[in-house]
Design a protein around this motif. Structure first.
Motif, PDB file in Angstrom:
ATOM      1  N   ARG A   1      94.297  40.921 -36.135  1.00 35.61           N
ATOM      2  CA  ARG A   1      95.259  40.547 -35.086  1.00 35.61           C
ATOM      3  C   ARG A   1      94.566  39.869 -33.917  1.00 35.61           C
ATOM      4  O   ARG A   1      93.476  40.272 -33.519  1.00 35.61           O
ATOM      5  CB  ARG A   1      96.006  41.791 -34.573  1.00 35.61           C
ATOM      6  N   LEU A   2      95.222  38.877 -33.348  1.00 36.33           N
ATOM      7  CA  LEU A   2      94.691  38.181 -32.181  1.00 36.33           C
ATOM      8  C   LEU A   2      94.977  39.018 -30.945  1.00 36.33           C
ATOM      9  O   LEU A   2      96.139  39.290 -30.618  1.00 36.33           O
ATOM     10  CB  LEU A   2      95.350  36.798 -32.065  1.00 36.33           C
ATOM     11  N   ILE A   3      93.914  39.445 -30.250  1.00 39.41           N
ATOM     12  CA  ILE A   3      94.114  40.323 -29.086  1.00 39.41           C
ATOM     13  C   ILE A   3      93.867  39.594 -27.764  1.00 39.41           C
ATOM     14  O   ILE A   3      94.183  40.118 -26.701  1.00 39.41           O
ATOM     15  CB  ILE A   3      93.230  41.587 -29.182  1.00 39.41           C
ATOM     16  N   PHE A   4      93.296  38.384 -27.830  1.00 42.74           N
ATOM     17  CA  PHE A   4      93.076  37.604 -26.605  1.00 42.74           C
ATOM     18  C   PHE A   4      92.925  36.136 -26.997  1.00 42.74           C
ATOM     19  O   PHE A   4      92.288  35.815 -27.992  1.00 42.74           O
ATOM     20  CB  PHE A   4      91.804  38.060 -25.885  1.00 42.74           C
ATOM     21  N   GLN A   5      93.513  35.244 -26.179  1.00 42.85           N
ATOM     22  CA  GLN A   5      93.340  33.800 -26.395  1.00 42.85           C
ATOM     23  C   GLN A   5      93.510  33.069 -25.069  1.00 42.85           C
ATOM     24  O   GLN A   5      94.563  33.160 -24.438  1.00 42.85           O
ATOM     25  CB  GLN A   5      94.356  33.285 -27.414  1.00 42.85           C
ATOM     26  N   ASP A   6      92.455  32.401 -24.635  1.00 43.68           N
ATOM     27  CA  ASP A   6      92.522  31.670 -23.356  1.00 43.68           C
ATOM     28  C   ASP A   6      91.220  30.876 -23.209  1.00 43.68           C
ATOM     29  O   ASP A   6      90.421  30.805 -24.142  1.00 43.68           O
ATOM     30  CB  ASP A   6      92.695  32.644 -22.185  1.00 43.68           C
ATOM     31  N   THR A   7      90.993  30.328 -22.022  1.00 40.74           N
ATOM     32  CA  THR A   7      89.752  29.619 -21.761  1.00 40.74           C
ATOM     33  C   THR A   7      88.603  30.626 -21.637  1.00 40.74           C
ATOM     34  O   THR A   7      88.831  31.807 -21.338  1.00 40.74           O
ATOM     35  CB  THR A   7      89.823  28.803 -20.464  1.00 40.74           C
ATOM     36  N   ILE A   8      87.389  30.143 -21.811  1.00 43.88           N
ATOM     37  CA  ILE A   8      86.218  31.012 -21.673  1.00 43.88           C
ATOM     38  C   ILE A   8      86.087  31.500 -20.229  1.00 43.88           C
ATOM     39  O   ILE A   8      85.667  32.625 -19.972  1.00 43.88           O
ATOM     40  CB  ILE A   8      84.937  30.292 -22.165  1.00 43.88           C
ATOM     41  N   LYS A   9      86.517  30.657 -19.277  1.00 43.89           N
ATOM     42  CA  LYS A   9      86.446  31.041 -17.861  1.00 43.89           C
ATOM     43  C   LYS A   9      87.358  32.241 -17.585  1.00 43.89           C
ATOM     44  O   LYS A   9      86.993  33.158 -16.848  1.00 43.89           O
ATOM     45  CB  LYS A   9      86.853  29.864 -16.964  1.00 43.89           C
ATOM     46  N   THR A  10      88.542  32.225 -18.177  1.00 46.59           N
ATOM     47  CA  THR A  10      89.476  33.345 -18.006  1.00 46.59           C
ATOM     48  C   THR A  10      88.907  34.611 -18.628  1.00 46.59           C
ATOM     49  O   THR A  10      89.002  35.705 -18.053  1.00 46.59           O
ATOM     50  CB  THR A  10      90.844  33.008 -18.641  1.00 46.59           C
TER      51      THR A  10
END
Length: 222
Positions: free
Chosen positions: A209-218
């Protein structure tokens, strides 16, 4: 934001076990997308579905805005990949290995020198691959994946087994691809430190399951 890869509720079951479940990946154009998770989290299964090597149980894969199920061949002509260990003929030189593949792909002969230059193997082009270090073999695998000038490059754990200098070489190579060649790169790894140094965007997967997805900075704020 143009998405090069988008999956919707992507699921793969083996019997009753879910290797990947309801995965919604979004990879924007020009990003180095780090696909991060422990071994056994479903990363390779996901990548195999993106490349049409494994059929999803349910859900969809869209690459370049097109449904992979409906337009597989046209999509994959613009995708390069290195999954697990690169295959090569050890008794042939780096140049000869790429020439054998070039004939199948129908790309111009000049492209061989171009990709050898990209992966910094020009000086060993005429050496037999059986004498290459693991890092050189990995870079030759990437050269092969770049032969047909893909818009999307998918790399599954490309630094696995490399020594520190090989890891640095691989890292520097991957970072150059979007900047110099306009490529979008997806790279899987189980090492947070590796993804943190390479990626511009990140998706973290755990137990399919995908638990996080965003920019590396975030991600660094957490």
């Amino acid at each position: 934001m143009e998405l090069i890869v988008e999956t919707r509720k992507l699921t793969k079951k083996f019997g009753r076990e879910s290797a990947v479940e309801d995965l919604d990946l979004q990879i924007p154009r020009g990003e180095i997308y780090g696909f991060l998770g422990p071994n056994g989290a479903g990363k390779t299964t996901t990548i195999r579905m993106l490349l049409g090597l494994t059929r999803p149980t349910s859900g969809s894969v869209h690459i370049f805005g097109k449904d992979l199920k409906e337009d597989r061949l046209n999509i994959l002509r613009k995708v390069g990949s290195l999954v697990e260990n690169p295959s090569y003929y050890p008794h042939l030189t780096a140049y000869e290995n790429l020439e054998a593949l070039r004939k199948i792909l129908g790309t111009p002969k000049s492209r061989i020198r171009e990709v050898l230059d990209i992966v910094r193997l020009t000086n060993v082009a005429d050496k037999k691959v059986k004498g290459f270090s693991l890092g050189m073999k990995q870079r030759l695998g990437i050269a092969a994946a770049l032969l047909h000038s893909p818009e999307l490059l998918i790399l599954d754990e490309p630094t696995n087994g490399l020594d520190p200098s090989g890891i640095i070489e691989m890292r520097n190579l991957i970072k150059r691809l979007p900047e110099e060649y306009g490529m979008t790169v997806m790279i899987s790894s189980h090492l947070l430190s590796e993804i943190d140094q390479i990626a511009t965007a990140v998706g973290i997967v755990s137990k399919g399951r995908l638990i996080f997805q965003d920019t590396i900075k975030t991600m660094r704020r957490y």
